[in-house]
Design a protein around this motif. Structure first.
Motif, PDB file in Angstrom:
ATOM      1  N   ARG A   1      16.443   1.875   8.066  1.00 14.62           N
ATOM      2  CA  ARG A   1      16.998   1.390   9.317  1.00 14.62           C
ATOM      3  C   ARG A   1      16.692  -0.109   9.350  1.00 14.62           C
ATOM      4  O   ARG A   1      15.614  -0.537   9.759  1.00 14.62           O
ATOM      5  CB  ARG A   1      16.340   2.096  10.493  1.00 14.62           C
TER       6      ARG A   1
ATOM      7  N   ASP B   1       3.354  -0.478  21.547  1.00  9.98           N
ATOM      8  CA  ASP B   1       3.757   0.780  22.174  1.00  9.98           C
ATOM      9  C   ASP B   1       3.547   1.995  21.290  1.00  9.98           C
ATOM     10  O   ASP B   1       3.433   3.100  21.787  1.00  9.98           O
ATOM     11  CB  ASP B   1       5.234   0.698  22.583  1.00  9.98           C
ATOM     12  N   ASP B   2       3.549   1.787  19.997  1.00  8.39           N
ATOM     13  CA  ASP B   2       3.346   2.913  19.097  1.00  8.39           C
ATOM     14  C   ASP B   2       2.483   2.395  17.949  1.00  8.39           C
ATOM     15  O   ASP B   2       2.947   2.269  16.824  1.00  8.39           O
ATOM     16  CB  ASP B   2       4.721   3.404  18.600  1.00  8.39           C
TER      17      ASP B   2
ATOM     18  N   TRP C   1       9.301  -4.406  24.876  1.00 11.02           N
ATOM     19  CA  TRP C   1       9.135  -3.356  23.861  1.00 11.02           C
ATOM     20  C   TRP C   1       8.689  -3.986  22.552  1.00 11.02           C
ATOM     21  O   TRP C   1       9.369  -4.838  22.007  1.00 11.02           O
ATOM     22  CB  TRP C   1      10.469  -2.606  23.661  1.00 11.02           C
TER      23      TRP C   1
ATOM     24  N   GLU D   1      12.969  -3.465  14.706  1.00  7.51           N
ATOM     25  CA  GLU D   1      12.492  -2.146  14.282  1.00  7.51           C
ATOM     26  C   GLU D   1      12.951  -1.849  12.870  1.00  7.51           C
ATOM     27  O   GLU D   1      14.134  -1.647  12.614  1.00  7.51           O
ATOM     28  CB  GLU D   1      13.026  -1.060  15.224  1.00  7.51           C
TER      29      GLU D   1
ATOM     30  N   ARG E   1      10.276   9.796  20.450  1.00  9.12           N
ATOM     31  CA  ARG E   1      11.314   9.763  19.423  1.00  9.12           C
ATOM     32  C   ARG E   1      11.867  11.161  19.229  1.00  9.12           C
ATOM     33  O   ARG E   1      11.124  12.143  19.280  1.00  9.12           O
ATOM     34  CB  ARG E   1      10.755   9.263  18.097  1.00  9.12           C
TER      35      ARG E   1
ATOM     36  N   VAL F   1      13.473  -7.189  27.662  1.00  6.87           N
ATOM     37  CA  VAL F   1      13.032  -5.811  27.454  1.00  6.87           C
ATOM     38  C   VAL F   1      11.636  -5.841  26.841  1.00  6.87           C
ATOM     39  O   VAL F   1      11.425  -6.441  25.799  1.00  6.87           O
ATOM     40  CB  VAL F   1      13.999  -5.041  26.535  1.00  6.87           C
TER      41      VAL F   1
ATOM     42  N   GLY G   1      21.694  -1.756  20.296  1.00  2.99           N
ATOM     43  CA  GLY G   1      20.619  -1.417  19.371  1.00  2.99           C
ATOM     44  C   GLY G   1      19.805  -2.597  18.890  1.00  2.99           C
ATOM     45  O   GLY G   1      19.117  -2.489  17.880  1.00  2.99           O
TER      46      GLY G   1
ATOM     47  N   ILE H   1      20.278  -3.185  24.594  1.00  2.00           N
ATOM     48  CA  ILE H   1      19.854  -1.815  24.271  1.00  2.00           C
ATOM     49  C   ILE H   1      21.045  -1.013  23.758  1.00  2.00           C
ATOM     50  O   ILE H   1      20.952  -0.275  22.781  1.00  2.00           O
ATOM     51  CB  ILE H   1      19.240  -1.146  25.513  1.00  2.00           C
ATOM     52  N   ASP H   2      22.190  -1.205  24.407  1.00  3.48           N
ATOM     53  CA  ASP H   2      23.397  -0.481  24.010  1.00  3.48           C
ATOM     54  C   ASP H   2      23.779  -0.820  22.567  1.00  3.48           C
ATOM     55  O   ASP H   2      24.233   0.038  21.812  1.00  3.48           O
ATOM     56  CB  ASP H   2      24.528  -0.867  24.971  1.00  3.48           C
TER      57      ASP H   2
ATOM     58  N   ASN I   1      17.479   6.132  25.732  1.00  2.00           N
ATOM     59  CA  ASN I   1      18.534   5.133  25.868  1.00  2.00           C
ATOM     60  C   ASN I   1      18.750   4.296  24.614  1.00  2.00           C
ATOM     61  O   ASN I   1      19.662   3.491  24.567  1.00  2.00           O
ATOM     62  CB  ASN I   1      18.236   4.211  27.055  1.00  2.00           C
ATOM     63  N   PHE I   2      17.922   4.475  23.597  1.00  2.00           N
ATOM     64  CA  PHE I   2      18.035   3.611  22.419  1.00  2.00           C
ATOM     65  C   PHE I   2      18.353   4.457  21.194  1.00  2.00           C
ATOM     66  O   PHE I   2      17.612   5.378  20.856  1.00  2.00           O
ATOM     67  CB  PHE I   2      16.714   2.866  22.213  1.00  2.00           C
ATOM     68  N   LEU I   3      19.472   4.154  20.557  1.00  2.00           N
ATOM     69  CA  LEU I   3      19.828   4.849  19.321  1.00  2.00           C
ATOM     70  C   LEU I   3      19.283   4.035  18.159  1.00  2.00           C
ATOM     71  O   LEU I   3      19.739   2.929  17.915  1.00  2.00           O
ATOM     72  CB  LEU I   3      21.345   4.992  19.210  1.00  2.00           C
TER      73      LEU I   3
ATOM     74  N   LYS J   1       8.637   6.252  25.454  1.00  2.00           N
ATOM     75  CA  LYS J   1       8.096   6.069  24.097  1.00  2.00           C
ATOM     76  C   LYS J   1       8.136   7.349  23.278  1.00  2.00           C
ATOM     77  O   LYS J   1       7.190   7.682  22.580  1.00  2.00           O
ATOM     78  CB  LYS J   1       6.642   5.546  24.126  1.00  2.00           C
TER      79      LYS J   1
ATOM     80  N   LEU K   1      12.989   4.275  25.443  1.00  2.00           N
ATOM     81  CA  LEU K   1      12.198   3.079  25.737  1.00  2.00           C
ATOM     82  C   LEU K   1      11.219   3.305  26.890  1.00  2.00           C
ATOM     83  O   LEU K   1      10.071   2.870  26.796  1.00  2.00           O
ATOM     84  CB  LEU K   1      13.118   1.889  26.047  1.00  2.00           C
TER      85      LEU K   1
ATOM     86  N   TYR L   1      15.429   6.994  20.541  1.00  2.00           N
ATOM     87  CA  TYR L   1      14.153   6.537  21.070  1.00  2.00           C
ATOM     88  C   TYR L   1      14.291   6.364  22.571  1.00  2.00           C
ATOM     89  O   TYR L   1      15.333   5.923  23.055  1.00  2.00           O
ATOM     90  CB  TYR L   1      13.761   5.215  20.410  1.00  2.00           C
TER      91      TYR L   1
END
Lengths: 404, 178
Positions: free
Chosen positions: A366, A245-246, A240, A347, B86, A238, A227, A224-225, B55-57, B84, B81, B79
């Motif tokens: 991105r 989720d979206d 996700w 992502e 943004r 994780v 990215g 996560i750190d 926690n998520f860039l 959820k 996590l 974001y």
């Protein structure tokens, strides 16, 4: 047999060692493109890794500022060239959000279908290419056979094998051709057995297991750190997935599992991708079952070309709109949007600032591979030079996307 | 947009009050504008607050608003996590653009900031290794600035480029940045 003896060395004299800088790439088969890694070696141990990227930089973002929105689709194809439909979809969704429109349901199904086919095409390649980097050649040749089937499907649907550019703002370019759904169903019947074949080739291959299990472990916090996203992060435990989720398009109507592994090593990342291909096949089958009829393109002559060309030939307004659209493109209201989808690599986000004209004021991509490549810094135990190859392969960067 | 934001803004308003500007919610993202000197504090707060946990860039990018007055902008996409959500943080920067680095908050910021430096010349202060990332060392100019020609400048390697010197001369000390 002669006895092996250690070379004699004067008593008390230490072996003279020094750090060595080693260039890996930019021309090296295991870098999957033009990536240059400067490695600092202490013996066989890697003490520091410094990736140099940019050999494939084409300035996609700068170019996009001088293109109309429709002209940008071919640029997005060339990001992750293994899965152009995903990239097209991400960009189309961002523009559609700005315009405040949605594609017709059939178009959404077609887009998801294509994106999942692309996901398989991307994953199947790395499923074969990672073992090849580690010395197991066979799987790649089998993987290429199945990828060819997807390429044929793409050719049948879009007319192009790689750079499909099939999405448009407000729908897709054309309807699916006759007989296409049957062909895709045929593929869905064959493919799960082929996935089993890859597993049978590799899951008891001791060289492959030794070189991937427990190698390049990335913890969830580090992931996560740094990215990481997509299968690389899910392999670290994780839970996700942007599709769940979206949900975008029609993913909320589909039933699929999010694949998670806890180990976070190269083997877990490889396994995640293999399992995700099974889920993609399930998604494709559901898309085929649920595929509704209707329009494949939104009915807005200022944004999309009319399907019924007779209108253009008979009505003055329609002709003017058609001319306007083809000569200047369409205007997008002022505003900004960040829209992300779950691309095969992770992502994939498009950040677009519109100033109200036909061209974006700023478009930022991105790119998941660009960020995932930083995973090289997060592995706790990639000590040996040979392990760098395994870690790099398992992170699955596509250099065209890294360099944009 | 009429859609109500899902984000819990309470803690942010409580902690920062008038110092940050709430730009509202649109297209699934809640946006804030913040002065550059507060960016690290805000990011740290958003990341660590138990009710927010961003926690998520996702992304950092530079924007050039030439010829507007505060010319540059650094845009951060975060974001959460667990929740959820943004969030977009926008930071307007003068000329020459400088902003504190958030590499201390997320390690992933490292390459994003190098990219923004390479393309826009935004100097991230406190970045451990601010080198160009796409262009080669010794390249002059910042290619994504609006006054940089699409085809580049004419030189030995680029006979089709535009005439003239780069209008915004870069700091050539790209290598030795503290």
């Amino acid at each position: 047999m002669t006895e092996v003896t250690e070379l004699s060395r004067p008593e008390g004299e230490a072996l003279n060692t020094k750090e060595v800088l080693l260039n890996l790439g930019p021309q090296h088969p295991s870098t999957h493109g033009v990536l240059r890694l400067v490695l600092e070696l202490d013996g066989e141990y890697v003490t520091r890794v410094d990736p140099h990227i940019g050999y494939l930089h084409r300035g996609t973002e700068k170019l996009a500022e001088s293109f109309t929105y429709t002209q940008i689709f071919p640029l997005t194809d060339r990001l992750d060239y293994l899965c152009p439909p995903s990239n097209n979809l991400a960009f189309a969704l961002a523009v559609e959000k700005l315009l405040g429109i949605k594609a017709p349901i059939r178009a959404q199904y077609i887009r998801v279908l294509m994106a999942e086919l692309a996901r398989i095409s991307g994953h199947v390649l790395i499923t074969g290419a990672l073992p090849m980097d580690l010395g197991a050649m066979t799987a790649l040749l089998y993987a290429m056979r199945e990828r060819e089937m997807i390429m044929d499907l793409m050719e049948m649907i879009t007319g192009a094998r790689m750079h499909t550019s099939f999405c448009r703002v407000g729908g897709v370019r054309e309807d699916l051709p006759d007989g296409c759904l049957a062909k895709i169903r045929e593929f869905c019947d064959i493919f799960p057995n082929r996935i089993r074949d890859y597993e049978r080739l590799l899951e008891k291959n001791r060289v492959f297991l030794k070189r991937t299990q427990g190698i390049g472990v990335i913890s969830a916090e580090d992931g996560i750190d740094l990215g990481l996203s997509g299968p690389n992060l899910r392999a670290s435990g994780v839970d996700w997935d942007i599709r769940r989720d979206d949900p975008y398009e029609i993913y909320d109507r589909l039933d699929f599992n999010v694949i998670i592994r806890d180990e976070g090593d190269c083997y877990a990342r490889w396994q995640c991708r293999v399992e995700e291909m099974r889920e993609s096949v399930r998604i494709i089958e559901q898309c085929l079952d649920q595929m509704p009829g209707g329009a494949f393109q939104i009915d807005m002559p200022t944004i999309a070309f009319p399907v019924d060309k007779d209108k253009v030939h008979c009505s003055m307004e329609a002709l003017i709109q058609h001319f306007d659209l083809s000569a200047y493109g369409f205007k997008v209201p002022k505003g900004e949007v960040y829209s992300a989808i779950e691309a095969p690599k992770g992502e994939l986000g498009f950040y677009i600032i519109s100033d109200g004209s036909e061209k974006p004021f700023r478009m930022k991509v991105r790119a998941p591979s660009f960020v995932n490549l930083q995973g090289l810094f997060g592995t706790s135990n990639a000590h040996y030079l040979a392990d760098v190859i395994a870690v790099l392969g398992s992170l699955d960067p596509v250099m065209a996307e890294v360099d944009k | 947009m009429s859609v109500e934001t899902p984000l819990n803004r309470g803690p942010i308003a409580e902690r920062f009050g008038e110092a940050i500007d709430d730009l509202g919610f649109a297209h699934g993202v809640h946006a804030f504008a913040v002065p550059p000197e507060m960016i690290v504090e805000l990011c740290q707060f958003l990341k660590e607050h138990p009710a927010l946990r961003f926690n998520f860039l996702s992304d950092i990018c530079g924007v050039d608003h030439y010829p507007e007055a505060p010319r540059y902008e650094a845009v951060y996409h975060l974001y959460s996590l667990p929740n959820k959500w943004r969030v977009r943080i926008k930071c307007r920067l003068g000329d020459p653009p400088r902003v504190p680095s958030v590499t201390g908050v997320w390690r992933t910021a490292n390459w994003h900031e190098r990219e923004a430096w390479d393309m826009y010349g935004i100097r991230f202060e406190g970045h451990p290794d601010l080198r160009r990332i796409y262009m080669w060392e010794g390249f002059e100019g910042f290619p994504q600035r609006k006054d940089f020609p699409l085809r580049g400048y004419k030189d030995k390697l680029n006979p089709f480029g535009a005439e003239g010197p780069p209008p915004t001369l870069p700091d050539l000390a790209t290598r030795n940045i503290p």
